[in-house]
Write a protein that holds these residues in place. Structure first.
Motif, PDB file in Angstrom:
ATOM      1  N   GLY A 199       0.816  -1.204   0.000  1.00  0.00           N
ATOM      2  CA  GLY A 199       0.000   0.000   0.000  1.00  0.00           C
ATOM      3  C   GLY A 199       0.850   1.254   0.000  1.00  0.00           C
ATOM      4  N   ILE A 200       0.260   2.366   0.390  1.00  0.00           N
ATOM      5  CA  ILE A 200       0.934   3.658   0.379  1.00  0.00           C
ATOM      6  C   ILE A 200       1.755   3.814   1.657  1.00  0.00           C
ATOM      7  CG2 ILE A 200       0.648   6.157   0.378  1.00  0.00           C
ATOM      8  CD1 ILE A 200       0.018   4.883  -2.310  1.00  0.00           C
ATOM      9  N   LEU A 201       3.059   3.948   1.480  1.00  0.00           N
ATOM     10  CA  LEU A 201       3.981   4.146   2.590  1.00  0.00           C
ATOM     11  C   LEU A 201       4.285   5.635   2.713  1.00  0.00           C
ATOM     12  CD1 LEU A 201       5.821   2.588   4.669  1.00  0.00           C
ATOM     13  CD2 LEU A 201       7.657   2.866   2.983  1.00  0.00           C
ATOM     14  N   LEU A 202       4.202   6.139   3.935  1.00  0.00           N
ATOM     15  CA  LEU A 202       4.477   7.547   4.215  1.00  0.00           C
ATOM     16  C   LEU A 202       5.696   7.664   5.120  1.00  0.00           C
ATOM     17  CD1 LEU A 202       0.849   8.704   5.122  1.00  0.00           C
ATOM     18  CD2 LEU A 202       1.958   8.829   2.881  1.00  0.00           C
ATOM     19  N   TYR A 203       6.572   8.613   4.817  1.00  0.00           N
ATOM     20  CA  TYR A 203       7.718   8.849   5.683  1.00  0.00           C
ATOM     21  C   TYR A 203       8.197  10.291   5.530  1.00  0.00           C
ATOM     22  CZ  TYR A 203      10.170   7.687   1.288  1.00  0.00           C
ATOM     23  OH  TYR A 203      10.585   7.626  -0.030  1.00  0.00           O
ATOM     24  N   LEU A 223       6.347  -1.337  12.441  1.00  0.00           N
ATOM     25  CA  LEU A 223       6.229  -0.466  11.267  1.00  0.00           C
ATOM     26  C   LEU A 223       6.090  -1.219   9.947  1.00  0.00           C
ATOM     27  CD1 LEU A 223       8.849   2.320  12.106  1.00  0.00           C
ATOM     28  CD2 LEU A 223       6.352   2.485  12.202  1.00  0.00           C
ATOM     29  N   ASN A 224       6.241  -2.522   9.966  1.00  0.00           N
ATOM     30  CA  ASN A 224       6.229  -3.267   8.702  1.00  0.00           C
ATOM     31  C   ASN A 224       4.861  -3.320   8.031  1.00  0.00           C
ATOM     32  OD1 ASN A 224       8.952  -3.736   8.840  1.00  0.00           O
ATOM     33  ND2 ASN A 224       8.790  -5.845   9.547  1.00  0.00           N
ATOM     34  N   ASP A 225       3.792  -2.953   8.757  1.00  0.00           N
ATOM     35  CA  ASP A 225       2.472  -2.878   8.127  1.00  0.00           C
ATOM     36  C   ASP A 225       1.967  -1.437   8.067  1.00  0.00           C
ATOM     37  OD1 ASP A 225       1.880  -2.385  10.772  1.00  0.00           O
ATOM     38  OD2 ASP A 225       0.155  -3.736  10.865  1.00  0.00           O
ATOM     39  N   ALA A 226       2.895  -0.480   8.095  1.00  0.00           N
ATOM     40  CA  ALA A 226       2.547   0.943   8.158  1.00  0.00           C
ATOM     41  C   ALA A 226       2.177   1.491   6.786  1.00  0.00           C
ATOM     42  CB  ALA A 226       3.703   1.736   8.761  1.00  0.00           C
ATOM     43  N   THR A 227       1.126   0.962   6.202  1.00  0.00           N
ATOM     44  CA  THR A 227       0.703   1.408   4.878  1.00  0.00           C
ATOM     45  C   THR A 227      -0.782   1.761   4.879  1.00  0.00           C
ATOM     46  OG1 THR A 227       0.336  -0.912   4.246  1.00  0.00           O
ATOM     47  CG2 THR A 227       2.424   0.101   3.585  1.00  0.00           C
ATOM     48  N   LEU A 228      -1.140   2.668   3.982  1.00  0.00           N
ATOM     49  CA  LEU A 228      -2.537   2.984   3.709  1.00  0.00           C
ATOM     50  C   LEU A 228      -3.013   2.112   2.550  1.00  0.00           C
ATOM     51  CD1 LEU A 228      -2.384   6.908   3.795  1.00  0.00           C
ATOM     52  CD2 LEU A 228      -3.164   5.382   5.623  1.00  0.00           C
ATOM     53  N   ILE A 248      -3.217  12.707   3.785  1.00  0.00           N
ATOM     54  CA  ILE A 248      -3.036  11.809   2.645  1.00  0.00           C
ATOM     55  C   ILE A 248      -4.181  10.805   2.672  1.00  0.00           C
ATOM     56  CG2 ILE A 248      -1.498  10.215   1.453  1.00  0.00           C
ATOM     57  CD1 ILE A 248      -0.244  12.934   1.790  1.00  0.00           C
ATOM     58  N   LYS A 249      -4.875  10.647   1.570  1.00  0.00           N
ATOM     59  CA  LYS A 249      -6.006   9.729   1.523  1.00  0.00           C
ATOM     60  C   LYS A 249      -5.952   8.873   0.265  1.00  0.00           C
ATOM     61  CE  LYS A 249     -11.045   9.528   1.957  1.00  0.00           C
ATOM     62  NZ  LYS A 249     -12.285  10.323   2.136  1.00  0.00           N
ATOM     63  N   VAL A 250      -6.108   7.573   0.436  1.00  0.00           N
ATOM     64  CA  VAL A 250      -6.226   6.663  -0.705  1.00  0.00           C
ATOM     65  C   VAL A 250      -7.671   6.701  -1.175  1.00  0.00           C
ATOM     66  CG1 VAL A 250      -6.058   4.277  -1.499  1.00  0.00           C
ATOM     67  CG2 VAL A 250      -4.387   5.170   0.141  1.00  0.00           C
ATOM     68  N   VAL A 251      -7.872   7.030  -2.444  1.00  0.00           N
ATOM     69  CA  VAL A 251      -9.244   7.172  -2.951  1.00  0.00           C
ATOM     70  C   VAL A 251      -9.596   6.162  -4.028  1.00  0.00           C
ATOM     71  CG1 VAL A 251      -9.406   9.597  -2.341  1.00  0.00           C
ATOM     72  CG2 VAL A 251      -8.528   8.970  -4.585  1.00  0.00           C
ATOM     73  N   GLY A 252      -8.645   5.392  -4.517  1.00  0.00           N
ATOM     74  CA  GLY A 252      -8.993   4.427  -5.547  1.00  0.00           C
ATOM     75  C   GLY A 252      -7.816   3.578  -5.982  1.00  0.00           C
TER      76      GLY A 252
END
Length: 390
Positions: free
Chosen positions: A317-321, A351-356, A373-377
């Motif tokens: 998924g989306i990783l933020l850092y 932190l290994n599952d730190a995704t959106l 930050i938002k996952v929309v699709g």
């Protein structure tokens, strides 16, 4: 003996799962990409910004290296050098770079596999402990060059590999100064001196980690004795060599020249923008969104999958850092943000599952930075995210 790998073309089957029509192709404000290229601070050791200067090894084209093998009067070799080369180092390390760089970097290693060269002092005498001084490290390298006692071609990196029996040479540091013989003859920009940890634990990945330092990448694990995954979990080889997702972070791929400017979106002004990201692990497409906070700090969003070098990933998924150019190596210049801080993580680290994700936690607010930050699709492997900056 010379090793080089041909470029490898990877093509992955795509299963299209439409969850929402993507809107990121609609017009939206975009900042000049240069606004997000935070400049390195030359007074911060291995600063994570662009343009850091320390006679860094090249990260695009050919990185040339010479490899030699050594043993010691107290810990001699009983294995063969080709065996060590084949089983622990190459060609796997070169293949790793080919895949991580999308074919932009060719690790070319000339290896003298004729024998182990005997060092002039015992392995124990080098006092090979954490905190090894630069002077002691240089002495070891120059002893190895003296033991070799033959001309060595000028290269980017000198690799010195001890026998597996040399348990006193415990770990594998990189010498970051210019490498010279005792008479001042220049040999290389940097030297990686392998240790017993390569045999016992890390294998060829230790070459990739340490060569990352030769290219001036910092360590992302803490130097203060805290848990190795404190800052980024297992999301980058420079943080945790054995992590489930070892591919380099997009910020560093951009700095190294493996991602072009048009593969990164820059957000530097208030507003709402949409972006479509493709998996970092495969070539092509948009790879990162960088949200500039100020001249020394930024937030990065990238899409991680279980492809290629990250095949062992336990979350996608989306990783933020965050990125800071003012924090030195070992202090946390990169810090992964955790949208699910009480999940327990996976793969041995919180932190290994730190995704959106689309079907899980889909948004995250960084209140101090006034960013959401938002996952929309999602379409196939690609994710659409919405960035709101106020």
């Amino acid at each position: 003996m010379q090793w080089s790998l041909p470029l490898v073309s990877w093509a992955w089957p795509i299963c299209i799962i439409v969850t929402r029509t993507l809107t990121a192709n609609l017009p939206h404000p975009a900042a000049d990409i240069t606004a997000c290229k935070l400049a390195a601070n030359q007074n911060v050791y291995l600063s994570a910004g662009f343009g850091y200067e320390l006679n860094c090894a090249p990260s695009v084209g050919t990185l040339s290296a010479f490899m030699m093998f050594v043993d010691f009067p107290d810990q001699g070799a009983d294995e063969s050098t080709p065996e060590v080369l084949r089983d622990f180092l190459l060609p796997r390390a070169a293949d790793w770079y080919d895949r991580a760089s999308y074919g932009a970097l060719d690790l070319l290693v000339m290896a003298d596999t004729s024998r182990f060269y005997r060092m002039p002092a015992t392995a124990a005498s080098y006092n090979w402990e954490r905190g090894l001084t630069a002077e002691k490290h240089q002495r070891y390298i120059q002893d190895a060059l003296a033991a070799y006692n033959a001309p060595i071609p000028v290269v980017d990196v000198l690799y010195i590999v001890p026998t597996a029996n040399a348990t006193a040479i415990t770990y594998s540091p990189t010498f970051m100064g210019n490498v010279t013989t005792r008479d001042g003859t220049y040999v290389a920009k940097k030297s990686v001196t392998f240790g017993y940890d390569a045999y016992k634990t890390w294998g060829s990945l230790v070459l990739n980690h340490e060569t990352g330092h030769a290219m001036c990448l910092p360590d992302y694990y803490p130097f203060n004795g805290s848990a190795t995954g404190l800052f980024i979990g297992g999301w980058d080889l420079m943080g945790l060599i054995s992590g489930p997702s070892p591919d380099y972070l997009a910020w560093d791929k951009w700095r190294l020249g493996w991602l072009s400017d048009n593969q990164v979106d820059c957000v530097a002004e208030a507003g709402q923008t949409s972006h479509v990201l493709s998996p970092l692990e495969v070539s092509g497409g948009k790879k990162a969104v960088v949200i500039k906070h100020n001249d020394t700090n930024a937030l990065v969003a990238e899409l991680r999958s279980s492809r290629s070098l990250d095949s062992a990933s336990c979350a996608t998924g989306i990783l933020l850092y965050t990125v800071s150019t003012m924090i030195a190596t070992g202090g946390g210049p990169m810090r992964v943000l955790d949208p699910t801080p009480s999940s327990g993580g996976c793969g041995g680290d919180e932190l290994n599952d730190a995704t959106l994700t689309v079907d899980g936690t889909s948004s995250y607010i960084i209140a101090d930075w006034h960013v959401e930050i938002k996952v929309v699709g999602r379409v196939g492997e690609n994710y659409e995210i919405m960035v709101t900056l106020v």
